[in-house]
Design an enzyme around this catalytic site. Structure first.
Site, mmCIF file in Angstrom:
data_model
loop_
_atom_site.group_PDB
_atom_site.id
_atom_site.type_symbol
_atom_site.label_atom_id
_atom_site.label_comp_id
_atom_site.label_asym_id
_atom_site.label_seq_id
_atom_site.Cartn_x
_atom_site.Cartn_y
_atom_site.Cartn_z
ATOM 1 N N HIS A 180 0.869 -1.175 0.000
ATOM 2 C CA HIS A 180 0.000 0.000 0.000
ATOM 3 C C HIS A 180 0.915 1.237 0.000
ATOM 4 C CE1 HIS A 180 -2.786 2.932 1.859
ATOM 5 N NE2 HIS A 180 -3.772 2.140 1.486
ATOM 6 N N ASP B 190 2.917 -4.679 8.015
ATOM 7 C CA ASP B 190 1.705 -3.869 7.922
ATOM 8 C C ASP B 190 0.528 -4.839 8.001
ATOM 9 O OD1 ASP B 190 -0.602 -2.746 6.918
ATOM 10 O OD2 ASP B 190 0.330 -1.895 5.131
ATOM 11 N N GLN C 14 -4.645 -5.330 6.787
ATOM 12 C CA GLN C 14 -5.635 -6.224 6.159
ATOM 13 C C GLN C 14 -5.623 -7.620 6.767
ATOM 14 O OE1 GLN C 14 -7.921 -5.362 4.048
ATOM 15 N NE2 GLN C 14 -7.193 -3.316 3.568
ATOM 16 N N LYS D 181 -10.564 -0.960 10.349
ATOM 17 C CA LYS D 181 -10.687 -2.180 9.537
ATOM 18 C C LYS D 181 -11.007 -3.396 10.406
ATOM 19 C CE LYS D 181 -7.451 -0.477 6.112
ATOM 20 N NZ LYS D 181 -8.086 0.034 4.896
HETATM 21 N N1 PMP Z 1 -1.871 -0.895 4.574
HETATM 22 C C1 PMP Z 1 -2.837 -1.599 3.998
HETATM 23 C C2 PMP Z 1 -2.533 -2.977 3.491
HETATM 24 C C3 PMP Z 1 -4.113 -1.059 3.879
HETATM 25 O O1 PMP Z 1 -5.074 -1.761 3.291
HETATM 26 C C4 PMP Z 1 -4.368 0.243 4.377
HETATM 27 C C5 PMP Z 1 -5.726 0.889 4.250
HETATM 28 N N2 PMP Z 1 -6.336 0.742 2.992
HETATM 29 C C6 PMP Z 1 -3.324 0.928 4.972
HETATM 30 C C7 PMP Z 1 -2.092 0.329 5.068
HETATM 31 C C8 PMP Z 1 -3.493 2.308 5.513
HETATM 32 O O2 PMP Z 1 -4.335 2.303 6.609
HETATM 33 P P1 PMP Z 1 -4.892 3.660 7.196
HETATM 34 O O3 PMP Z 1 -5.401 4.458 6.045
HETATM 35 O O4 PMP Z 1 -5.953 3.233 8.140
HETATM 36 O O5 PMP Z 1 -3.745 4.331 7.897
#
Ligand code: PMP
Length: 408
Positions: free
Chosen positions: A124, A201, A204, A227
């Site tokens: 991401h 991270d 997910q 999430k």
């Molecule tokens: N890493 C992954 C794999 C994600 O799916 C997300 C959110 N889509 C994030 C990081 C970022 O999370 P946040 O926007 O809640 O900080």
């Protein structure tokens, strides 16, 4: 057959009763954010009606109660991740802020010219850009672990990329764009053999499977409240104790100091408070604790199992659609169905299917390098959660067929 009563569980989610464009909402954008159960929503009205107070500093009853509830979540998160000590749990705004915290503290003091940070093509943007920003300042090199055609990490390439210059491996546990589950435990062992650290991270992964940071042997692990059926505005960074203790503070302000003096300078609080400057998102943190309780009541393993059934059903149903290509076919996959359709723009599909009450995500999913690798700018993504049903999957597939018929 679901491992729990899905229809009964849906009663916990008021939003699932709403209609969109006159149609019952079918919410399949769970990888972006999951919906919030009543038990978690109620925390907010309870907190603001009964014990709203700033934490840690007060000696009055309200401040005590708020502090106890806030710190209570730290203990729940410790158990949720199976960390050794609650002091290893740092509250942040989310996964993004947790990764930036590691980059700006550990990264800023440990990374320089000649060093390498390995990230994966599946990342991401929140696990790419903080490293790029720091690399521009500190002069280290970012190397990218490739993926195979199924969207699984190329482990042979990973082994070859690891070397004595590698300081950090930063990878997601589960890809938001494709659903690929990465072998983070094996990756951690390989990183450690080279003397590198691993940051995982977990944004997910945490909604879909039990996570044990000690079993993975992660040096850092991050996730987001919104999430895991909790609120926005709160997330978590877990770190190994010796690392956190040695890291300098990041943001300065109240709460994170021991003493402040113009003459003698400032001394800092111990972990976790050293990394929690300012008034935190108190209600959100307390609500996150309730969300984790809710998740455990249902059973995160059972949820993952059910999402897998939904994924299989959806994958099977869409595979007969002419010209539809699924991106992400790795054998180890969470409940994410990413696809493109010949002759139909993802954007058009997303907009039209919304008219039928179905919420999916279209776009690059904050993973532009990955999508470009697969030769696309955007995909449609349906992603599943605890409360989704097989009927909803059928509604989605029917709607998708109708929409494709309209745009082609
Ligand atoms: N890493 C992954 C794999 C994600 O799916 C997300 C959110 N889509 C994030 C990081 C970022 O999370 P946040 O926007 O809640 O900080």
């Amino acid at each position: 057959q679901a491992p729990y009563d899905v229809l009964a569980l849906r009663q916990d989610f008021p939003i699932l009763d709403r209609k969109v464009h006159g149609k019952p909402l079918v919410y399949l954008d769970n990888a972006a954010t999951s919906q919030t159960p009543r038990q978690v929503i109620d925390v907010f009205s309870d907190y603001y009606s009964r014990c709203n107070a700033n934490i840690h500093r007060g000696l009055h009853t309200l401040a005590d109660e708020a502090t106890a509830a806030f710190e209570g979540t730290r203990h729940k998160v410790r158990a949720f991740l199976n960390a050794e000590d609650a002091r290893q749990i740092i509250f942040t705004r989310g996964t993004t802020e947790a990764i930036n915290l590691v980059a700006q503290t550990w990264g800023r003091t440990h990374l320089g010219a000649g060093d390498e940070v390995l990230i994966s093509l599946l990342e991401h943007h929140s696990n790419i850009v903080p490293w790029q920003l720091l690399a521009a300042e500190r002069g280290f090199t970012i190397k990218v672990i490739p993926v195979d055609d199924s969207g699984a990490l190329d482990m042979q390439a990973y082994r070859e990329l690891l070397n004595e210059r590698t300081r950090l491996v930063a990878v997601n546990h589960v890809s938001n764009a494709l659903g690929t589950i990465n072998p983070v435990k094996e990756m951690a062992a390989l990183a450690h053999q080279q003397g590198a650290l691993i940051l995982v991270d977990g944004a997910q992964a945490t909604p879909h499977q039990a996570v044990d940071v000690q079993a993975i042997d992660a040096d850092f692990y991050a996730f987001s409240g919104h999430k895991v059926y909790g609120p926005t505005g709160v997330g978590v960074l877990y770190g190994k104790k010796a690392l956190l203790e040695a890291m300098p503070p990041w943001q300065g302000g109240g709460e994170m100091i021991k003493t402040v003096s113009f003459d003698a300078g400032t001394t800092f609080a111990g972990i976790p408070h050293k990394f929690e400057a300012g008034t935190p998102a108190i209600a959100e943190v307390i609500a996150l604790g309730r969300a984790l309780e809710w998740l455990e009541e249902v059973g995160v393993g059972a949820i993952g199992q059910w999402e897998h059934v939904l994924l299989e059903h959806a994958t099977h149903a869409v595979s007969s659609i002419d010209g539809l290509r699924i991106l992400g076919t790795a054998p180890d996959k969470a409940g994410v169905l990413s696809f493109v359709v010949d002759g139909a723009h993802s954007q058009d599909i997303g907009l039209l299917i919304d008219q039928l009450g179905v919420a999916i995500r279209t776009g690059h999913h904050c993973a532009q390098p990955l999508l470009h690798h697969f030769g696309v700018d955007a995909t449609c993504r349906a992603s599943f959660a605890a409360y989704n049903t097989l009927d909803e999957v059928d509604t989605f597939v029917d709607a998708l067929n109708r929409v494709i018929g309209m745009v082609r």
